[in-house]
Design a protein around this motif. Structure first.
Motif, PDB file in Angstrom:
ATOM      1  N   ALA A  91      -3.314  47.944  73.028  1.00 53.51           N
ATOM      2  CA  ALA A  91      -3.443  48.490  74.380  1.00 53.51           C
ATOM      3  C   ALA A  91      -2.153  49.164  74.814  1.00 53.51           C
ATOM      4  O   ALA A  91      -1.067  48.877  74.304  1.00 53.51           O
ATOM      5  CB  ALA A  91      -3.801  47.373  75.361  1.00 53.51           C
ATOM      6  N   GLY A  92      -2.285  50.066  75.786  1.00 50.63           N
ATOM      7  CA  GLY A  92      -1.115  50.676  76.397  1.00 50.63           C
ATOM      8  C   GLY A  92      -0.640  49.856  77.584  1.00 50.63           C
ATOM      9  O   GLY A  92      -1.039  48.710  77.770  1.00 50.63           O
ATOM     10  N   GLY A  93       0.201  50.475  78.405  1.00 50.79           N
ATOM     11  CA  GLY A  93       0.736  49.778  79.567  1.00 50.79           C
ATOM     12  C   GLY A  93       2.198  50.068  79.815  1.00 50.79           C
ATOM     13  O   GLY A  93       2.894  49.289  80.466  1.00 50.79           O
ATOM     14  N   ASN A 107      -7.432  34.481  52.248  1.00 47.87           N
ATOM     15  CA  ASN A 107      -7.614  33.075  52.628  1.00 47.87           C
ATOM     16  C   ASN A 107      -8.397  32.928  53.927  1.00 47.87           C
ATOM     17  O   ASN A 107      -9.045  31.900  54.156  1.00 47.87           O
ATOM     18  CB  ASN A 107      -6.256  32.389  52.775  1.00 47.87           C
ATOM     19  N   LEU A 108      -8.330  33.953  54.767  1.00 44.13           N
ATOM     20  CA  LEU A 108      -9.060  33.920  56.037  1.00 44.13           C
ATOM     21  C   LEU A 108     -10.486  34.441  55.890  1.00 44.13           C
ATOM     22  O   LEU A 108     -11.230  34.498  56.876  1.00 44.13           O
ATOM     23  CB  LEU A 108      -8.313  34.749  57.087  1.00 44.13           C
ATOM     24  N   GLY A 109     -10.846  34.839  54.683  1.00 43.17           N
ATOM     25  CA  GLY A 109     -12.211  35.294  54.428  1.00 43.17           C
ATOM     26  C   GLY A 109     -12.483  36.720  54.845  1.00 43.17           C
ATOM     27  O   GLY A 109     -13.644  37.097  55.057  1.00 43.17           O
ATOM     28  N   LEU A 110     -11.434  37.537  54.962  1.00 44.77           N
ATOM     29  CA  LEU A 110     -11.612  38.923  55.380  1.00 44.77           C
ATOM     30  C   LEU A 110     -11.978  39.803  54.188  1.00 44.77           C
ATOM     31  O   LEU A 110     -11.397  39.673  53.106  1.00 44.77           O
ATOM     32  CB  LEU A 110     -10.330  39.468  56.015  1.00 44.77           C
ATOM     33  N   ALA A 111     -12.922  40.698  54.406  1.00 38.36           N
ATOM     34  CA  ALA A 111     -13.234  41.691  53.382  1.00 38.36           C
ATOM     35  C   ALA A 111     -12.155  42.769  53.388  1.00 38.36           C
ATOM     36  O   ALA A 111     -11.661  43.155  54.445  1.00 38.36           O
ATOM     37  CB  ALA A 111     -14.596  42.317  53.661  1.00 38.36           C
ATOM     38  N   PHE A 112     -11.783  43.227  52.220  1.00 40.70           N
ATOM     39  CA  PHE A 112     -10.806  44.309  52.061  1.00 40.70           C
ATOM     40  C   PHE A 112      -9.535  44.087  52.896  1.00 40.70           C
ATOM     41  O   PHE A 112      -9.172  44.933  53.726  1.00 40.70           O
ATOM     42  CB  PHE A 112     -11.429  45.652  52.447  1.00 40.70           C
ATOM     43  N   PRO A 113      -8.836  42.989  52.722  1.00 40.07           N
ATOM     44  CA  PRO A 113      -7.630  42.755  53.528  1.00 40.07           C
ATOM     45  C   PRO A 113      -6.550  43.810  53.297  1.00 40.07           C
ATOM     46  O   PRO A 113      -5.661  43.969  54.140  1.00 40.07           O
ATOM     47  CB  PRO A 113      -7.160  41.373  53.071  1.00 40.07           C
ATOM     48  N   GLU A 114      -6.649  44.526  52.177  1.00 40.53           N
ATOM     49  CA  GLU A 114      -5.661  45.574  51.908  1.00 40.53           C
ATOM     50  C   GLU A 114      -5.930  46.837  52.722  1.00 40.53           C
ATOM     51  O   GLU A 114      -5.071  47.717  52.816  1.00 40.53           O
ATOM     52  CB  GLU A 114      -5.642  45.910  50.410  1.00 40.53           C
ATOM     53  N   ARG A 115      -7.120  46.934  53.309  1.00 39.46           N
ATOM     54  CA  ARG A 115      -7.465  48.104  54.117  1.00 39.46           C
ATOM     55  C   ARG A 115      -7.155  47.818  55.591  1.00 39.46           C
ATOM     56  O   ARG A 115      -7.885  47.085  56.260  1.00 39.46           O
ATOM     57  CB  ARG A 115      -8.952  48.440  53.980  1.00 39.46           C
ATOM     58  N   VAL A 116      -6.092  48.393  56.086  1.00 38.98           N
ATOM     59  CA  VAL A 116      -5.700  48.161  57.481  1.00 38.98           C
ATOM     60  C   VAL A 116      -5.405  49.498  58.155  1.00 38.98           C
ATOM     61  O   VAL A 116      -4.607  50.294  57.657  1.00 38.98           O
ATOM     62  CB  VAL A 116      -4.463  47.246  57.584  1.00 38.98           C
ATOM     63  N   SER A 117      -6.063  49.730  59.270  1.00 38.29           N
ATOM     64  CA  SER A 117      -5.794  50.887  60.124  1.00 38.29           C
ATOM     65  C   SER A 117      -5.454  50.375  61.518  1.00 38.29           C
ATOM     66  O   SER A 117      -5.566  49.175  61.796  1.00 38.29           O
ATOM     67  CB  SER A 117      -7.012  51.817  60.173  1.00 38.29           C
ATOM     68  N   ALA A 118      -5.043  51.271  62.401  1.00 41.44           N
ATOM     69  CA  ALA A 118      -4.687  50.861  63.763  1.00 41.44           C
ATOM     70  C   ALA A 118      -5.097  51.936  64.746  1.00 41.44           C
ATOM     71  O   ALA A 118      -5.023  53.133  64.450  1.00 41.44           O
ATOM     72  CB  ALA A 118      -3.186  50.594  63.872  1.00 41.44           C
ATOM     73  N   VAL A 119      -5.546  51.491  65.919  1.00 41.84           N
ATOM     74  CA  VAL A 119      -5.829  52.396  67.027  1.00 41.84           C
ATOM     75  C   VAL A 119      -4.977  51.956  68.205  1.00 41.84           C
ATOM     76  O   VAL A 119      -4.941  50.775  68.555  1.00 41.84           O
ATOM     77  CB  VAL A 119      -7.335  52.407  67.394  1.00 41.84           C
ATOM     78  N   GLY A 120      -4.248  52.902  68.798  1.00 48.04           N
ATOM     79  CA  GLY A 120      -3.364  52.580  69.908  1.00 48.04           C
ATOM     80  C   GLY A 120      -3.592  53.507  71.082  1.00 48.04           C
ATOM     81  O   GLY A 120      -3.748  54.720  70.915  1.00 48.04           O
ATOM     82  N   PHE A 121      -3.615  52.929  72.277  1.00 49.18           N
ATOM     83  CA  PHE A 121      -3.810  53.684  73.508  1.00 49.18           C
ATOM     84  C   PHE A 121      -2.472  53.846  74.223  1.00 49.18           C
ATOM     85  O   PHE A 121      -1.756  52.864  74.446  1.00 49.18           O
ATOM     86  CB  PHE A 121      -4.795  52.958  74.428  1.00 49.18           C
ATOM     87  N   SER A 122      -2.134  55.069  74.594  1.00 49.14           N
ATOM     88  CA  SER A 122      -0.920  55.337  75.362  1.00 49.14           C
ATOM     89  C   SER A 122       0.291  54.684  74.682  1.00 49.14           C
ATOM     90  O   SER A 122       0.641  55.062  73.570  1.00 49.14           O
ATOM     91  CB  SER A 122      -1.099  54.847  76.799  1.00 49.14           C
TER      92      SER A 122
END
Length: 487
Positions: free
Chosen positions: A271-273, A330-345
């Motif tokens: 989030a922004g702020g 270990n947390l059961g996530l699919a494709f843990p190597e695939r990480v993107s990000a979305v950021g506002f402001s």
């Protein structure tokens, strides 16, 4: 191409100048007259020598200065220029200074000791003048309701960052969040709301009592990203009325897809702020649900904001990326190597700042001397895609040709008056030949609108399509759609 870029840069610099002045004014005093530039140390010596001459010249030109001093150690005020003989009315000015243990007087003074009162906060200015804010200690009668008010505020900081612990009644949580989000802790006179509006405590309790807690441990559904040690280059001491409490440490709020076999990747939502708060209600929470419902594990990053520096914010994002990659299996996530990000402001600025300042294989100890790296810090922190939603600022990524750039997706509206549209265009032009990029420029929409629709601003029809456009962009990033399908 070079000519166009130069024009955009010149327009942006002008816009940035206005933005900086607005930011400074909001932190202190809202005003419209000309704000005089401050001199630096190198200029100060010569200006002191000729100060009397300058004052005389200023008055000859019919201009004098008014300095509004907050009367607080370590805080500077605002200097404004007026014509000689102007009638000054400071009765309706808004002041954003706060002081723990004190109320700000509604009256201004001509002296720092609060002896020479300015009647009705109005006077005629004939020469360079300094006026001072006054402060009065909280009285014994006020203390009980002030303490109750501050306790409710402190509790709200934990509730609002842990939506999953209070989702027994989603409507009640949203109503509470909307009320707290729209309620100014400080009123227009720069005083705690509860001083002049004691009834606000009853309103806060009314919304609070409707919440339905779904877990006895509010931390059950959050993932703290740092261990016992956390890089901290700021070491802030004063957390009075800050967005987070003193014991805050950054964490992720996971929005996991029910069926991991259908997951395409993992999305960090920021989030922004303006780096002094996190606008989760309108931005990160709806966006996390959107990506969760469209094939992604989403994670809202509750990162550090003021009184911490932006470098700590960047470090929190870098750590969040590494945390998911390191612990994902270990947390059961699919494709843990695939990480993107979305950021506002400011969230978008956090992504850009991390790319610019923190190399993907760098260690926090490279920037923070008080930190000892652990195994998680050894993980590469590169992103697959970065979605910057009305948060692109020119030169946030300096010398992009030397940086490890993710694929980049920009969204901005022509009507955005907070961050100029030219800055998104400029950043796009800087990177589009270096990495796969898209820029979506909409005719309508405002700053802070999130996915394009909020409870208080309605829906912008075209702008609200950017979420779906980002899904197509990500599908191509992760190979679920082709860039080009031949006939």
């Amino acid at each position: 191409m070079k000519v166009v870029k130069k024009i955009i840069t010149h327009v942006l610099l002008g816009s940035l100048f206005v933005l900086v002045l607005t930011g400074c004014t909001n932190n202190n005093i809202q005003d419209t007259p000309t704000i005089l530039a401050e001199t630096n140390d190198a200029e100060q010596e010569s200006s002191d020598v000729d100060s009397s001459q300058e004052e005389a010249k200023s008055e000859e030109n019919g201009m004098v200065t008014l300095t509004i001093d907050p009367n607080l150690e370590g805080r500077t005020g605002t200097t404004i220029s007026y014509s000689v003989g102007s009638e000054i009315d400071l009765s309706s000015r808004r002041y954003f200074f706060t002081r723990e243990g004190y109320n700000r007087d509604l009256t201004l003074y001509f002296d720092a000791d609060g002896q020479e009162m300015i009647p009705d906060n109005k006077f005629v200015i004939e020469e360079d003048t300094t006026v001072y804010l006054g402060w009065t200690k909280w009285s014994d009668d006020e203390l009980p309701r002030i303490n109750e008010y501050l306790t409710l505020l402190d509790e709200s900081k934990k509730i609002l960052t842990r939506p999953k612990a209070w989702n027994g009644d989603v409507d009640a949580f949203n109503a509470y969040a909307e009320f707290m989000d729209s309620t100014n802790i400080i009123n227009a006179q720069g005083r705690l709301q509860v001083i002049d509006n004691p009834g606000i405590i009853d309103e806060m309790n009314e919304y609070r009592n409707k919440l339905v807690q779904t877990t006895s441990d509010v931390d059950e559904d959050v993932w703290y990203i740092w261990g016992d040690d956390m890089p901290d280059g700021t070491n802030p001491e004063n957390f009075y009325l800050t967005h987070d409490s003193e014991d805050f440490t950054p964490f992720l709020v996971p929005y996991l897809a029910e069926d991991q076999s259908e997951v395409k990747g993992n999305m960090i939502v920021i989030a922004g702020g303006a780096f002094h708060r996190r606008a989760n209600l309108h931005e990160s929470y709806p966006a996390a649900e959107f990506y969760q419902n469209n094939g992604y594990n989403a994670f809202v990053l509750q990162y550090r904001v003021e009184p911490y520096s932006q470098l700590e914010s960047f470090a929190d994002l870098q750590r969040a990326i590494r945390y998911i990659k390191y612990n994902g299996e270990n947390l059961g996530l699919a494709f843990p190597e695939r990480v993107s990000a979305v950021g506002f402001s400011a969230g978008g600025m956090t992504i850009s700042g991390m790319i610019d300042k923190l190399e993907s294989d760098s260690l926090p100890s490279d920037y923070f001397n008080n930190y000892t790296p652990d195994e998680i810090d050894q993980v590469n922190s590169s992103l697959d895609a970065a979605l910057n939603i009305y948060g692109a600022m020119e030169d946030d990524i300096k010398d992009p040709e030397t940086k490890e750039l993710p694929e980049m997706f920009f969204v901005v509206s022509e009507k955005d008056t907070t961050i100029p549209v030219e800055s998104s265009i400029s950043m796009y032009m800087d990177v589009f030949r270096l990495t796969r990029s898209e820029l979506h420029l909409f005719a309508d929409g405002i700053h802070g609108i999130g996915l394009g629709s909020t409870w208080n601003h309605g829906t912008y029809t075209a702008y609200s399509q950017w979420g779906d456009l980002s899904l197509t962009f990500l599908d191509i990033t992760y190979g679920y759609q082709e860039k080009h399908i031949e006939n």
